[in-house]
Design a protein around this motif. Structure first.
Motif, short mmCIF file in Angstrom:
data_model
loop_
_atom_site.label_atom_id
_atom_site.label_comp_id
_atom_site.label_asym_id
_atom_site.label_seq_id
_atom_site.Cartn_x
_atom_site.Cartn_y
_atom_site.Cartn_z
N HIS A 164 0.82 -1.16 0.10
CA HIS A 164 0.30 0.00 -0.13
C HIS A 164 0.88 1.12 -0.02
CE1 HIS A 164 -2.98 3.05 1.36
NE2 HIS A 164 -3.61 2.25 0.84
N ASP A 199 0.56 3.91 1.60
CA ASP A 199 0.82 4.33 3.02
C ASP A 199 2.31 3.76 3.48
OD1 ASP A 199 -1.08 5.72 2.86
OD2 ASP A 199 -2.06 4.77 4.60
N ALA A 253 5.24 6.11 2.41
CA ALA A 253 4.83 7.56 2.34
C ALA A 253 6.19 8.40 2.12
CB ALA A 253 4.05 7.82 3.78
N ARG A 272 6.05 5.40 -4.81
CA ARG A 272 4.93 5.38 -4.30
C ARG A 272 4.01 5.18 -5.51
NH1 ARG A 272 4.28 11.15 -2.79
NH2 ARG A 272 6.56 11.31 -3.02
N VAL A 326 -1.20 14.89 7.78
CA VAL A 326 -2.11 14.42 7.43
C VAL A 326 -3.57 15.28 7.84
CG1 VAL A 326 -3.90 12.53 7.90
CG2 VAL A 326 -1.18 11.91 8.06
N ARG A 382 -1.24 12.66 3.44
CA ARG A 382 -2.37 11.85 3.03
C ARG A 382 -3.65 12.72 3.47
NH1 ARG A 382 -5.68 7.38 3.17
NH2 ARG A 382 -4.60 5.36 3.63
N GLN A 413 -2.44 8.37 12.18
CA GLN A 413 -2.31 7.97 10.94
C GLN A 413 -1.20 8.62 10.58
OE1 GLN A 413 -2.68 5.80 9.00
NE2 GLN A 413 -2.44 6.61 6.91
N LEU A 417 2.62 6.76 9.43
CA LEU A 417 3.26 7.26 7.96
C LEU A 417 4.78 7.43 8.16
CD1 LEU A 417 0.47 8.96 5.99
CD2 LEU A 417 0.86 6.78 5.86
N SER A 452 3.47 1.15 12.50
CA SER A 452 3.71 1.20 10.96
C SER A 452 3.56 -0.04 10.26
CB SER A 452 5.03 1.86 10.94
OG SER A 452 5.04 3.11 11.30
N LEU A 510 -2.86 -0.68 8.51
CA LEU A 510 -2.95 0.07 7.38
C LEU A 510 -4.63 0.36 7.17
CD1 LEU A 510 -1.78 0.37 4.49
CD2 LEU A 510 -2.74 -1.77 3.81
N ASP A 547 -5.52 9.21 -1.73
CA ASP A 547 -6.24 10.05 -1.33
C ASP A 547 -7.80 10.25 -1.78
OD1 ASP A 547 -4.09 10.89 0.45
OD2 ASP A 547 -3.29 12.14 -1.17
#
Lengths: 189, 627
Positions: A63, A65, A68, A75, B144, B172, B367, B371, B378, B382, B473
Motif C-alpha cells: 500500500h 502508505d 509515504a 509511491r 495528514v 495523506r 495516522q 506514516l 507502522s 493499514l 487520497d
C-alpha cells in the motif's frame, strides 16, 4: 508462482512485490495473474474469507502508505500494485466475473463471447418474461431454478477442468446466466 | 522528526501529534484546543506597503460582528465548488463573491481584497502548522489532513492544494470517520466492525469500518450534506418566532432567534428545562422549553440520520446488531435525543470516552505517526479508504456509464475503450462524472475534455483507452492512450477553482498531437533519448566517483560509451537499444558500489536528496527496461 527477478535498486534476486533485502517496491507487471498476486491458486471454488485475508496480507506490504517517505516513483509503483490487488479481490469475489476471468482471461465478455444462446433457451426466456407480467413471483422462482441448474453446470465444468477438461462451454453458460439474471432483477421493479 | 494531524473543520480546526505513544491535541497560548476556522482580512499593510497577513482563529473571531464584511467563516463550504454552487452557499452565508474575469474560479470578496477558498484555508492550516512547530520545537515533517468522507474529487484536491499553498508536505488526506474510528479502534485495541456517526453543524456522515488483521477497511459511507445541529437550532428559532407572531424573519431578528435556539439546545444537553429570553427587534419573547418538548421538535430531523445509517449498513451487507462499537463524532452528538436514537438503532451504547470534538484530530495524528514508518504500528496497521461516490463517463443519450463503483477500496483503476462515430473523426469528447444517478445531468460534473489528435481512420476503428486512477487520497487522474499509435496523455483532473477546461484540453492536446507521427520514428527518438539519459548518468558517475572503479572497468565503460554515441548519430534503433543495455550491464557493479556509498552518506544525513535522485533515475531505467 512468482518469477524471480533482480531488484532495480540493490540488484539482489527478488521474488514478489517488495525486495526483502533493501525494501524497495518493484515495478508491477502490466497484466498480473489475479489469483497469483494475492498468493492464491486459480480456482472457481473460493472461500471469500480466505480471499479477503490474502488481500489484506498482500495490501499491507504494498500500500502507498507503506512508502509515504519513499520517492515519488516508488509511491507510484505502490499505487499500481495496490490497484492490481483491489481489482483482483473484486474480480475473484464476484461469481460471474471470476468465471469469465478463469474461462477467458478477462472478467468481462469480449466481442467474440457475445454469442446468441440457442433458440430453445431464448424461447424459455421469452416465456419467463411473459409470465413475469402476470405472476412475477412464479416467474422469478422458475428463473431461479434454471439459474441454479446453470450454476451447477458451470461448477461441474470448472471441476472437470481440474481433471484436464476444457472451459470451452463456459461463455455459453455465462451468457445464459446473464439472461436469467435480467429476468430476476427485472422482476423486482 | 514528527508528522502531525490536522482536522480542518468548517467551524473549528485542531492540530494533534503523537507524543510517546499517545495522540495529543496541541493547545494554543491560552490553553485552547479548538481554533475557529475564521480568517479576517483587516487591510493592514506591512512597512514596505505589501499586505500584512490576515488575522486567523480567535483573533479573527473576536470582532467578527463589527467586521462582518472582511471576516470569512465556514470557508470549507466553498472548497472545490463550482461557481454556481458557490453562489448558493454565498447567499446562505451572506458572502459576496468577486466577479471573475470570465473565468470559472470562485473568489470571495473580503473588504477590498479578493481571495480564493484555497488561500483562506491555507492561512488556517499555516496557523496550526506554526503551533505544531512551536510545540515540537521542530518543523513537522509531514501532515495528514482530514476531509469529510463525502467530499468529492474537487473538494479533496482543493484541500490538498491548500496544504501545498501553506508550504506543507501533505502525506495523506484521511476521511474524518476513518480517523475517528482509528482513534477508538487503537484505544480499544480490538478487531471488529465500527460505525462512525458524525453529526456536525450542517452535515451528517456515517461510515462502517472493519478492523481485521491490522487492516482498517472502510466498508461503506453515506450521509446527508444538508442535515446537522443547525437544523435543531432552526426548529427552536421557528417556535420562538411563532410565539412572537413574526413571519418571514430576516437579518438580525432571524440571527437572534437562531442564537437563542442554539443556547436552548446547549442548555438542554445537561438540563431538563431551558429558559429562553430574547429581544426580536420590537418584540421580545420569554418562554420555557423542556427537554421533552425539544425532543419532539427535533425528532423528525434526528431520525432522518437513520435513513443514511440504513443505506451504509446495506452497502456493507450488515445489520445494526453486527457493530462492535458505535463512535460518535461532532458537537451535535452531544444532544441526548441523538444519542438515544443511535443507541436504539444499533442496540448498544455509543463509545463516549473521547471528546467528540477532538476524536478526528487524534485519529489524524495516529495516522500521521504510522506514516513516519517508525511508529510501533507502522508495520501492523493499514488504513484502506473507499471511493465515496461512483465515477463514470457520459455515454450516448446522456446516460452515465460507471467505471468505478461507490465503496470500492482505493487506490483503484478502471479502463474503458472509446472509439469514433464518424469516418475521419479526430476527437472524442469525454465528460467525467461523480455520483449515483442514472442520468449525467443529475451527477456532479468533474471535468469535460476532448481527446484530440486521433489519426484519420474509418468510424469505429480507433481505440482510445481511457484509464481512471483514484489514488489513496481519493483523487482522480485520467490517462488516455490511442492503441494503434500508442500516444499517451495523462492529466490529473483539475477543477474550476484551479485550471480551466481550456487548459486541460491544451494539456491533452499537447500530449496527443503527435498521434499521426510515424511509430518507428517515435521509437527511434525514444531509444536515442534513453541512450542519452544513460550516457549522461554514466558520465556524471565517472566524474564524481571514479575512485570506485575496479580493474579494467574504466576502459570497458569508455569503449561502450563511445560506440553508443556513434550509433546514436544513425538510425539503427536496434543497435542503439543493444548498446544501451550493454552499457547498463557493464556499469552495473559500479552503479551498485555508488548506490551503497550514497546510501551510507544519506544515512549520515549528508546528501539525502542526491540519493533519492539517483534512486529515482535507476528505477526509471528499470521501468523503461520493463516496458
Amino acid at each position: 508462482m512468482l518469477a524471480v527477478t533482480q531488484c532495480w535498486q540493490c540488484r539482489e534476486p527478488v521474488q514478489g512485490p517488495v525486495c526483502a533485502g533493501c525494501g524497495a517496491i518493484q515495478p508491477p507487471p502490466a497484466h498480473p495473474e489475479l489469483f497469483t498476486i494475492l498468493g492464491l491458486s486459480p480456482s472457481y471454488t473460493i472461500d471469500r474469507k480466505a480471499v479477503d485475508k490474502a488481500w489484506r496480507g498482500a495490501s499491507r506490504k504494498v500500500h502507498p502508505d507503506r512508502f509515504a517517505g519513499a520517492s515519488a516513483v516508488q509511491r507510484r509503483m505502490a499505487l499500481q500494485w495496490t490497484a492490481h490487488l483491489n481489482r483482483a479481490r473484486k474480480v475473484i469475489r464476484d461469481d460471474t466475473q471470476r468465471a469469465w476471468y478463469l474461462a477467458t482471461g478477462s472478467e468481462r465478455p469480449g466481442e467474440r463471447d457475445k454469442n446468441q444462446p440457442d433458440p430453445a433457451f431464448l424461447e424459455q426466456v421469452f416465456e419467463l418474461n411473459m409470465l413475469r407480467a402476470e405472476d412475477p413471483a412464479a416467474a422469478i422462482e422458475r428463473a431461479r431454478g434454471l439459474q441454479s441448474t446453470e450454476q451447477e453446470r458451470l461448477s461441474a465444468l470448472f471441476q472437470s477442468q481440474a481433471q484436464g477438461g476444457t472451459l470451452d462451454g463456459a461463455p455459453a453458460i455465462l451468457g445464459r446466466l446473464n439472461y436469467l439474471r435480467t429476468v430476476i432483477d427485472g422482476g423486482h421493479e | 522528526m514528527a508528522n502531525i494531524g490536522i482536522d480542518l473543520g468548517t467551524t473549528n480546526s485542531l492540530v494533534a501529534v503523537v507524543m510517546g505513544q499517545t495522540p495529543r491535541v496541541l493547545l494554543d497560548d491560552e490553553g485552547r484546543s479548538l481554533t475557529p476556522s475564521v480568517v479576517r482580512y483587516s487591510g493592514a499593510k506591512n512597512p514596505d506597503g505589501s499586505d500584512a497577513p490576515p488575522m486567523i482563529g480567535w483573533e479573527a473571531l473576536e470582532n467578527a460582528v463589527e467586521h462582518a464584511s472582511t471576516t470569512l467563516t465556514s470557508v470549507k463550504r466553498f472548497m472545490g465548488r463550482s461557481l454556481d454552487e458557490a453562489r448558493k452557499v454565498a447567499e446562505e452565508l451572506h458572502y459576496t463573491l468577486a466577479d471573475g474575469e470570465g473565468q470559472d474560479v470562485v473568489r470571495i470578496q473580503a473588504g477590498d481584497k479578493v481571495v480564493t477558498p484555497v488561500e483562506v484555508s491555507a492561512w488556517i492550516l499555516r496557523l496550526l502548522y506554526m503551533r505544531a512547530n512551536e510545540c515540537l520545537m521542530a518543523e513537522p515533517t509531514g501532515v495528514v489532513i482530514t476531509v469529510p468522507a463525502y467530499f468529492d474529487d474537487a473538494q479533496r484536491q482543493a484541500t490538498r492544494d491548500a496544504g501545498k499553498l501553506a508550504g506543507m508536505n501533505v502525506l495523506r488526506l484521511l476521511n474524518e470517520p476513518t480517523a475517528a474510528a482509528l482513534a477508538y479502534g487503537l484505544q480499544e485495541n480490538s478487531q471488529g466492525t465500527y460505525v462512525v456517526f458524525d453529526l456536525g453543524g450542517g452535515t451528517f456522515d456515517i461510515s462502517v469500518l472493519e478492523l481485521s488483521e491490522g487492516v482498517f477497511q472502510v466498508l461503506s459511507t453515506a450521509g446527508d450534506t444538508r442535515l446537522g445541529g443547525d437544523d435543531f437550532d432552526r426548529e427552536v428559532a421557528k417556535l420562538i418566532l411563532a410565539k412572537a407572531g413574526i413571519e418571514n424573519a430576516t437579518g438580525k431578528v432571524l440571527r437572534a432567534a437562531m442564537e437563542a435556539g442554539e443556547q436552548a439546545k446547549r442548555d438542554l444537553t445537561t438540563g431538563e428545562i431551558a429558559e429562553i429570553s430574547v429581544e426580536l427587534g420590537s418584540a421580545s419573547v420569554q418562554m420555557q422549553l423542556t427537554r421533552g418538548e425539544f425532543n419532539e421538535l427535533i425528532r423528525p430531523i434526528a431520525e432522518r440520520t437513520l435513513m443514511s445509517c440504513k443505506q451504509a449498513l446495506a452497502d456493507a451487507e450488515m445489520e445494526p446488531g453486527d457493530m462492535d462499537g458505535v463512535v460518535l463524532v461532532g458537537g451535535s452528538t452531544r444532544v441526548p435525543l441523538v444519542r438515544e436514537i443511535v443507541e436504539q438503532f444499533f442496540g448498544r451504547e455509543p463509545l463516549s470516552n473521547l471528546d467528540p470534538d477532538k476524536v478526528v484530530a487524534l485519529g489524524a495524528a495516529l495516522q500521521a505517526d504510522i506514516l513516519t514508518g517508525s511508529s510501533e504500528l507502522s508495520d501492523d496497521l493499514l488504513l484502506m479508504d473507499v471511493v465515496p461516490l461512483s465515477l463514470g463517463v457520459e455515454t450516448m443519450g446522456g446516460v452515465v456509464e460507471r467505471l468505478i463503483w461507490r465503496s470500492s477500496p482505493i487506490p483503484v483503476t478502471a479502463s474503458e475503450t472509446f472509439t469514433t462515430q464518424v469516418d475521419g473523426q479526430n476527437a472524442v469528447d469525454l465528460h467525467v462524472l461523480q455520483g449515483e444517478r442514472e442520468l449525467a445531468k443529475d451527477n456532479r460534473s468533474l471535468a469535460r475534455f476532448k481527446l484530440k489528435g486521433i489519426p484519420d481512420m474509418p468510424a469505429g476503428l480507433p481505440r482510445v483507452k481511457v484509464t481512471f486512477t483514484v489514488d489513496a487520497d481519493g483523487i482522480l487522474s485520467v490517462s488516455a492512450t490511442e492503441q494503434y499509435t500508442k500516444t499517451h496523455a495523462e492529466i490529473e483532473v483539475q477543477h474550476s477553482y484551479g485550471l480551466g477546461d481550456d487548459e486541460i484540453e491544451a494539456m491533452l492536446e499537447a500530449a496527443i498531437d503527435h498521434a499521426e507521427s510515424d511509430v518507428d520514428q517515435r521509437l527511434l527518438i525514444e531509444a536515442r533519448v534513453e541512450a542519452q539519459q544513460v550516457l549522461a548518468v554514466v558520465d556524471k558517475s565517472l566524474s564524481r566517483d571514479a575512485d570506485l572503479l575496479a580493474g579494467n572497468e574504466a576502459q570497458v565503460i569508455s569503449q561502450v560509451s563511445v560506440a553508443l554515441r556513434q550509433v546514436c548519430e544513425g538510425d539503427d534503433r536496434k543497435r542503439i537499444q543493444e548498446l544501451t543495455t550493454k552499457l547498463d550491464e557493464v556499469t552495473a557493479p559500479f552503479a551498485q558500489r555508488r548506490i551503497e556509498r550514497d546510501l551510507k552518506l544519506a544515512l549520515e544525513g549528508q546528501d539525502a536528496l542526491e540519493v533519492l535522485d539517483v534512486l529515482d533515475r535507476s528505477v526509471k531505467a528499470a521501468e523503461d527496461a520493463a516496458n
